[in-house]
Design an enzyme around this catalytic site. Structure first.
Site, mmCIF file in Angstrom:
data_model
loop_
_atom_site.group_PDB
_atom_site.id
_atom_site.type_symbol
_atom_site.label_atom_id
_atom_site.label_comp_id
_atom_site.label_asym_id
_atom_site.label_seq_id
_atom_site.Cartn_x
_atom_site.Cartn_y
_atom_site.Cartn_z
ATOM 1 N N LYS A 16 30.649 35.783 32.888
ATOM 2 C CA LYS A 16 30.256 34.375 32.947
ATOM 3 C C LYS A 16 28.959 34.177 33.741
ATOM 4 O O LYS A 16 28.199 33.273 33.441
ATOM 5 C CB LYS A 16 31.389 33.494 33.458
ATOM 6 C CG LYS A 16 31.659 33.564 34.914
ATOM 7 C CD LYS A 16 32.853 32.739 35.269
ATOM 8 C CE LYS A 16 33.556 33.301 36.472
ATOM 9 N NZ LYS A 16 32.752 33.570 37.662
ATOM 10 N N ARG A 91 37.405 26.236 41.938
ATOM 11 C CA ARG A 91 38.370 27.330 42.092
ATOM 12 C C ARG A 91 39.761 26.761 42.386
ATOM 13 O O ARG A 91 40.731 27.497 42.329
ATOM 14 C CB ARG A 91 37.995 28.239 43.265
ATOM 15 C CG ARG A 91 36.714 29.037 43.090
ATOM 16 C CD ARG A 91 36.969 30.370 42.426
ATOM 17 N NE ARG A 91 36.513 31.564 43.095
ATOM 18 C CZ ARG A 91 35.278 32.016 43.129
ATOM 19 N NH1 ARG A 91 34.303 31.332 42.614
ATOM 20 N NH2 ARG A 91 35.000 33.169 43.706
ATOM 21 N N ARG A 127 31.026 51.049 35.364
ATOM 22 C CA ARG A 127 29.757 50.453 35.831
ATOM 23 C C ARG A 127 29.152 51.284 36.958
ATOM 24 O O ARG A 127 29.840 51.720 37.873
ATOM 25 C CB ARG A 127 30.018 49.026 36.332
ATOM 26 C CG ARG A 127 28.737 48.293 36.685
ATOM 27 C CD ARG A 127 28.882 46.801 36.674
ATOM 28 N NE ARG A 127 30.067 46.347 37.359
ATOM 29 C CZ ARG A 127 30.817 45.334 36.938
ATOM 30 N NH1 ARG A 127 30.511 44.684 35.839
ATOM 31 N NH2 ARG A 127 31.872 44.969 37.630
ATOM 32 N N ARG A 160 30.380 50.988 42.696
ATOM 33 C CA ARG A 160 30.570 50.122 43.869
ATOM 34 C C ARG A 160 32.036 50.187 44.276
ATOM 35 O O ARG A 160 32.909 50.207 43.414
ATOM 36 C CB ARG A 160 30.228 48.679 43.487
ATOM 37 C CG ARG A 160 28.885 48.224 43.995
ATOM 38 C CD ARG A 160 28.527 46.852 43.520
ATOM 39 N NE ARG A 160 29.673 45.954 43.334
ATOM 40 C CZ ARG A 160 29.591 44.786 42.698
ATOM 41 N NH1 ARG A 160 28.449 44.407 42.180
ATOM 42 N NH2 ARG A 160 30.641 44.015 42.571
ATOM 43 N N ARG A 171 41.701 41.719 42.224
ATOM 44 C CA ARG A 171 40.842 40.533 42.033
ATOM 45 C C ARG A 171 41.317 39.738 40.815
ATOM 46 O O ARG A 171 41.305 38.508 40.816
ATOM 47 C CB ARG A 171 39.376 40.946 41.850
ATOM 48 C CG ARG A 171 38.693 41.416 43.115
ATOM 49 C CD ARG A 171 37.221 41.009 43.174
ATOM 50 N NE ARG A 171 36.443 41.340 42.003
ATOM 51 C CZ ARG A 171 35.686 42.416 41.890
ATOM 52 N NH1 ARG A 171 35.595 43.278 42.879
ATOM 53 N NH2 ARG A 171 35.000 42.641 40.793
#
Ligand code: AMP
Length: 218
Positions: A16, A91, A127, A160, A171
């Site tokens: 997003k 949120r 990633r 990361r 998450r």
């Protein structure tokens, strides 16, 4: 014409942020990310930044009153007079309700960029982020020309710590918990549009743009 406010909902890693940036540049509308605003405040050492720091570092939400004051201050600037694109906000239901009151009379479009948890974990797991310039590549989708080296600057590529599968899953769990009531809230209001975020970024962008009312397309 009423101001046009666009909200992008979606899990971390759903793309997003990428879509918000593209949409903002295409529609010449500010991209307002509450995460970026908070990080900026921290960098500048403002009182708000100091208050937000402990919450952010613990992976918790920053209290509504701090985020709302910061956001309303940002969108009061002249560049937001015709509308803006929200990323990372709201949120909580309290934030959504406060926003509704604040923007009464404006047009509101809410998109939910839908990507399965399995795809997000796969994207994050592959990633690679450059330690020198922050560029991101992907083991499968954009493999480095030289193994372990950034295509842009030659710096060292590494995963990361928060892209590890167990961290990503946590998450996602938190996101689903927060997002469920928001999705239901906007669905009830009749302004929620789901977007299939599993497709290539260009296709997702074309879809998003098409779903905006034609008078609001550039
Ligand atoms: P993000 O870059 O959107 O993932 O946000 C990074 C961190 O900033 C989050 O983990 C929260 O601690 C905080 N944050 C960003 N947006 C909000 C929001 N709308 N409400 C509360 N906290 C937020």
């Amino acid at each position: 014409m009423p101001a046009s406010i666009v909200i992008l909902l979606g899990a971390p890693g759903a793309g997003k942020g990428t879509q918000a940036t593209r949409l903002a540049s295409f529609r010449r509308s500010p991209h307002v990310s509450t995460g970026d605003l908070l990080r900026e405040n921290r960098k500048q050492g403002t009182e708000l930044g100091k208050q937000a720091q402990q919450h952010m570092d613990a992976g918790r939400l920053v209290p509504d009153e701090l985020v709302l004051a910061m956001l309303f201050d940002r969108v009061a600037r002249p560049d937001c007079v015709d509308g803006y694109i929200l990323d990372g906000f709201p949120r909580t239901l309290a934030q959504a309700e406060a926003l509704d009151k604040h923007i009464a009379g404006s047009s509101l479009q809410v998109f939910e960029v839908q990507v399965s948890d399995a795809t997000i974990v796969e994207r994050a797991a592959g990633r690679l982020t450059c330690k020198a310039c922050g560029n991101t590549q992907h083991q499968r989708f954009s493999p480095p020309k030289v193994a372990g080296r950034c295509d842009k600057c030659g710096g060292e590529l590494a995963q990361r710590p928060d892209d590890r599968a167990e961290v990503v899953r946590e998450r996602l769990r938190v996101y689903h918990e927060q997002a469920r009531p928001l999705v239901a809230y906007y669905a009830r209001k009749g302004c929620l549009k789901p977007i299939d975020g599993e497709r290539a970024p260009d296709v997702v962008f074309a879809d998003l743009n098409c779903l905006l009312p034609s008078k609001e397309r550039v």
